[in-house]
Write an enzyme that holds these catalytic residues in place. Structure first.
Site, PDB file in Angstrom:
ATOM      1  N   TYR A 189       0.575  -1.720  -0.086  1.00  0.00           N
ATOM      2  CA  TYR A 189       0.233   0.172  -0.117  1.00  0.00           C
ATOM      3  C   TYR A 189       0.574   0.919  -0.159  1.00  0.00           C
ATOM      4  CZ  TYR A 189      -3.586  -3.089   1.529  1.00  0.00           C
ATOM      5  OH  TYR A 189      -4.523  -4.837   1.518  1.00  0.00           O
ATOM      6  N   PRO A 204     -15.448  -4.992   3.126  1.00  0.00           N
ATOM      7  CA  PRO A 204     -16.578  -6.095   3.030  1.00  0.00           C
ATOM      8  C   PRO A 204     -18.249  -4.824   3.048  1.00  0.00           C
ATOM      9  CG  PRO A 204     -15.886  -4.802   4.939  1.00  0.00           C
ATOM     10  CD  PRO A 204     -14.873  -4.498   3.968  1.00  0.00           C
ATOM     11  N   SER A 225     -23.317   1.728   1.718  1.00  0.00           N
ATOM     12  CA  SER A 225     -23.549   2.649   2.088  1.00  0.00           C
ATOM     13  C   SER A 225     -24.701   2.989   1.724  1.00  0.00           C
ATOM     14  CB  SER A 225     -22.332   3.493   2.167  1.00  0.00           C
ATOM     15  OG  SER A 225     -22.052   3.981   0.921  1.00  0.00           O
TER      16      SER A 225
END
Length: 326
Positions: A55, A201, A208
């Site tokens: 990352y 997830p 959302s």
């Protein structure tokens, strides 16, 4: 915050995936803001933080290490390594030297003397999982890591590796939108006593309910290439958002919290690690640990989900396309 067990590691029921603070979704917060956000997540009950050497070419580990240094003894820290196929990895000692170099670099970035949970970040089909497992066992004996795991492994790879050095966790993509591991990997984890850590997830935030078909993404934003965010797929997946929104309204929760509560209800060894760059979203995600679905509510949700076709997905191959996009 409720807790769960990944093997012998006790972690908050919901963790924090820190990747987005460095890469993945366009512009990133100021470094000071990211450090504050990680520490706020801890204040809100999170004790499980996830990063990787990949990352931001190591920058995320540097960030996470700085943020967690004052509370290092109170949290469980996970990171990941990649092993390329080289002439050195053809022997066990050469392979160990390659991995040891990576863990030592990560330890320095993370400002710690051990990593609690160290994953193989995707499987290298040219290197036997038994050899990786042997190396992990040696690192555990040396105290540089406490436990190890695999990311996106198959049932066969899990079983073969676990027989050499027991696995503590498998980390793979899992959500209401991506359920392929329910068939074999999650049952295998349950059988063998291995934890399952779910990345993305919330379907990269889709669950959302805050994304519209008209949204646009630029630069190094993965949503440019994740097919579930195409205009037609956002529209086609609206029934899924509607189901979550309806239940959320009944429970006094949010769609994201219902999606996470669904996962927590599934199995007690599953730990989601949503990532967000906004304090209110991180607090919302962690708050899902207190949103409990009854068996009736869960079964009703499952029945409704069974009637919905999911359009689009998120694959490593699609993410790779970002490298060649302006």
């Amino acid at each position: 915050m409720k807790t769960r067990k990944l093997g012998e590691l006790e972690v908050s029921a919901i963790g924090y995936g820190c990747m987005g603070l460095s890469i993945g979704y366009g512009s990133v917060p100021e470094r000071s803001e990211s450090i504050q956000l990680i520490r706020q997540a801890y204040d809100w009950g999170c004790t499980f933080f996830d990063t990787a050497q990949l990352y931001g070419a190591g920058d995320n580990e540097l960030l996470v290490g700085e943020a967690l240094q004052p509370i290092r003894d109170n949290i469980v820290l996970a990171s990941k390594f990649l092993v390329p196929t080289t002439e050195h990895t053809s022997t066990r000692e050469g392979l160990f030297a390659e991995i040891q170099s990576r863990v030592d670099t990560s330890l320095k970035r993370l400002r710690t003397d051990h990593i609690d949970l160290y994953y193989q970040h995707r499987m290298n089909k040219d290197i036997a999982v038994e050899e990786i497992a042997w190396c992990m066992g040696r690192l555990i004996r040396e105290g540089k890591i406490l436990a190890w795991g695999q990311s996106e492994a198959t049932e066969e790879e899990i079983r073969r590796a676990h027989a050499v050095t027991p696995l503590t966790a498998i980390q793979s993509q899992y959500s209401i939108m991506e359920r392929m591991y329910e068939k074999d990997v999650i049952p295998t984890c349950e059988e063998l006593g291995i934890g399952f850590v779910a990345f993305s997830p919330l379907g990269n935030g889709f669950l959302s309910g805050k994304y519209t078909a008209d949204a646009t993404y630029t630069g190094r934003d993965a949503r440019r290439v994740i097919t579930r965010f195409s205009k037609e797929n956002v529209q086609a997946n609206q029934p899924l958002v509607d189901v979550l929104t309806n239940i959320a309204n009944q429970k006094g929760a949010t769609p994201a919290q219902i999606a996470l509560a669904w996962m927590l209800h599934k199995k007690d060894f599953i730990v989601p690690i949503p990532g967000s760059r906004k304090p209110e979203r991180v607090q919302e995600n962690l708050g899902a640990a207190d949103v409990e679905l009854t068996d009736h509510e869960f079964n009703q949700l499952e029945a409704e989900l069974a009637t919905i076709e999911i359009h689009g997905n998120r694959t490593d191959e699609d993410i790779e396309k970002l490298r060649s996009m302006a």
